[in-house]
Design a protein around this motif. Structure first.
Motif, mmCIF file in Angstrom:
data_model
loop_
_atom_site.group_PDB
_atom_site.id
_atom_site.type_symbol
_atom_site.label_atom_id
_atom_site.label_comp_id
_atom_site.label_asym_id
_atom_site.label_seq_id
_atom_site.Cartn_x
_atom_site.Cartn_y
_atom_site.Cartn_z
ATOM 1 N N TRP A 217 -4.163 -5.489 4.068
ATOM 2 C CA TRP A 217 -4.447 -4.053 3.919
ATOM 3 C C TRP A 217 -4.572 -3.371 5.290
ATOM 4 O O TRP A 217 -5.329 -3.824 6.145
ATOM 5 N N HIS A 218 -3.793 -2.329 5.490
ATOM 6 C CA HIS A 218 -3.798 -1.518 6.728
ATOM 7 C C HIS A 218 -3.548 -2.363 7.974
ATOM 8 O O HIS A 218 -4.120 -2.107 9.031
ATOM 9 N N GLU B 99 -1.952 10.391 0.931
ATOM 10 C CA GLU B 99 -3.129 9.652 0.446
ATOM 11 C C GLU B 99 -3.810 8.935 1.606
ATOM 12 O O GLU B 99 -5.017 8.876 1.695
ATOM 13 N N ASP B 100 -2.940 8.362 2.493
ATOM 14 C CA ASP B 100 -3.427 7.299 3.368
ATOM 15 C C ASP B 100 -3.665 7.744 4.815
ATOM 16 O O ASP B 100 -3.656 6.933 5.719
ATOM 17 N N ASP C 222 0.850 -1.206 0.000
ATOM 18 C CA ASP C 222 0.000 0.000 0.000
ATOM 19 C C ASP C 222 0.878 1.246 0.000
ATOM 20 O O ASP C 222 1.133 1.836 1.039
HETATM 21 ZN ZN ZN Z 1 -4.009 2.515 2.399
#
Ligand code: ZN
Ligand code: AHN
Length: 332
Positions: free
Chosen positions: A302-303, A179-180, A147
């Motif tokens: 993810w995350h 972005e995150d 990511d």
């Molecule tokens: Zn992300």
């Protein structure tokens, strides 16, 4: 003696025949040679190394030393290749009321060329592993090998190839920051929480590095490095840029990667491309590992703190990188 003359006459005849015969095929052959496009080979090991180098700085969380060092690394990298680099520093407010310092980096190949393609990926990593199965880790920053770093690693290897062997078209590589840092939809929702994602893309799309900047189309990469990844037709990409999706998915099929790029619905992801479409009006797709039928929709780690180098696979990098090379080098 007579025999010799006969032989001479015969071979002369053959030569004349060949000359007549040759006229057409030669021209056709020549045309084929001159229009034959050779697409450089994308080196997935090289892309892997660029991902590893980014991750080695530590989580690229806004405000951290790793974040600043990694930004400087990108600028050095493009400079050394002789590629023109723009650095766009900006400030943005996060959902938790912090003023963040952001850094978008733009590398331009063939800067004078009017026809351009935009290739983008975010480079920051999420400050909280809030999808980790262990709640104690929900405030731990993530490596973001997949990511974040994977998309950038693919674009860095493409830049290396393009610096060696210039494509016809102009290409802008847009590395997006912030972005995150978004607010998870299911955590203390605030109005408009969707705008808390893609802060760098929102800034760039409203304030491009060159005023009035335009490109024929854009391609965003997000989570393009995990083993066994498949790529589906993401909803906003279909909505804003279905022709671009077709172009890329067909390029993949043409070079034998049709099984990985599926002409099937992938659901919607509010990612950087949405803001590029909305505010910069450049038709832009998202190549992202997102399957609405999987648990989170995204890749399994993810995350979570498990989004590290052990999840990166050179096969996936090759599939994505070579497909993009095909798209860039066949664009006229
Ligand atoms: Zn992300
Ligand atoms: C939302 O969850 C609304 N967007 C996810 C975009 C994203 C996060 N891409 C990578 N990390």
């Amino acid at each position: 003696m007579n025999y010799r003359i006969l032989l001479f006459a015969l071979s002369l005849g053959i030569m004349v025949l060949q000359a007549c015969n040759n006229e057409q095929p030669t021209r056709v052959k020549h045309a084929v040679v001159s229009s034959k496009i050779s697409v450089p080979s994308f080196n997935a090991d090289s892309a892997y190394y660029y991902i590893k180098t980014q991750v080695a700085f530590g989580p690229r969380v806004p405000g951290s030393k790793a974040h600043a060092e990694c930004a400087a690394y990108y600028v050095r990298f493009f400079n050394r290749l002789g590629i023109k680099v723009y650095q766009q520093k900006f400030k943005a407010r996060s959902f938790d009321h912090k003023i963040l310092n952001g850094d978008n980096i733009i590398a331009s190949i063939n800067p004078k060329e009017e026809g351009r393609i935009l290739l983008a990926a975010h480079w920051d990593s999420r400050p909280f592993a809030d999808q980790d199965p262990d709640p104690k880790k929900h405030h731990t920053p993530i490596d973001g090998a997949n990511d974040g770093a994977s998309g950038v690693g693919v674009l860095m290897e493409m830049a290396r190839q393009m610096a060696k062997d210039n494509p016809k078209i102009g290409v802008d590589i847009l590395l997006l920051d912030l972005e995150d840092y978004g607010q998870q939809a299911d955590e203390k929702p605030i109005p408009n929480s969707e705008d808390t994602w893609g802060l760098g893309a929102q800034y760039w799309a409203k304030n491009p590095h060159i005023p009035g900047y335009d490109a024929r189309f854009g391609i965003l990469l997000d989570m393009v490095g995990a083993k066994d990844a498949n790529f589906y037709e993401e909803y906003y990409s279909m909505h804003y840029a279905s022709g671009v999706l077709d172009k890329v998915w067909n390029a993949a099929a043409k070079i034998g990667y049709g099984n990985y790029f599926k002409f099937q619905d992938g659901g919607g992801v509010l990612d950087d491309h949405v803001f590029i479409n909305k505010f910069a009006y450049i038709p832009t797709i998202d190549i992202i590992q997102h399957d609405p039928n999987s648990k989170s929709g995204f890749f399994p780690y993810w995350h979570t703190v498990e989004d590290n180098m052990s999840k990166i696979d050179t096969n996936t990098l090759k599939i994505v990188g070579q497909t993009l090379m095909e798209v860039i080098y066949t664009e006229r």
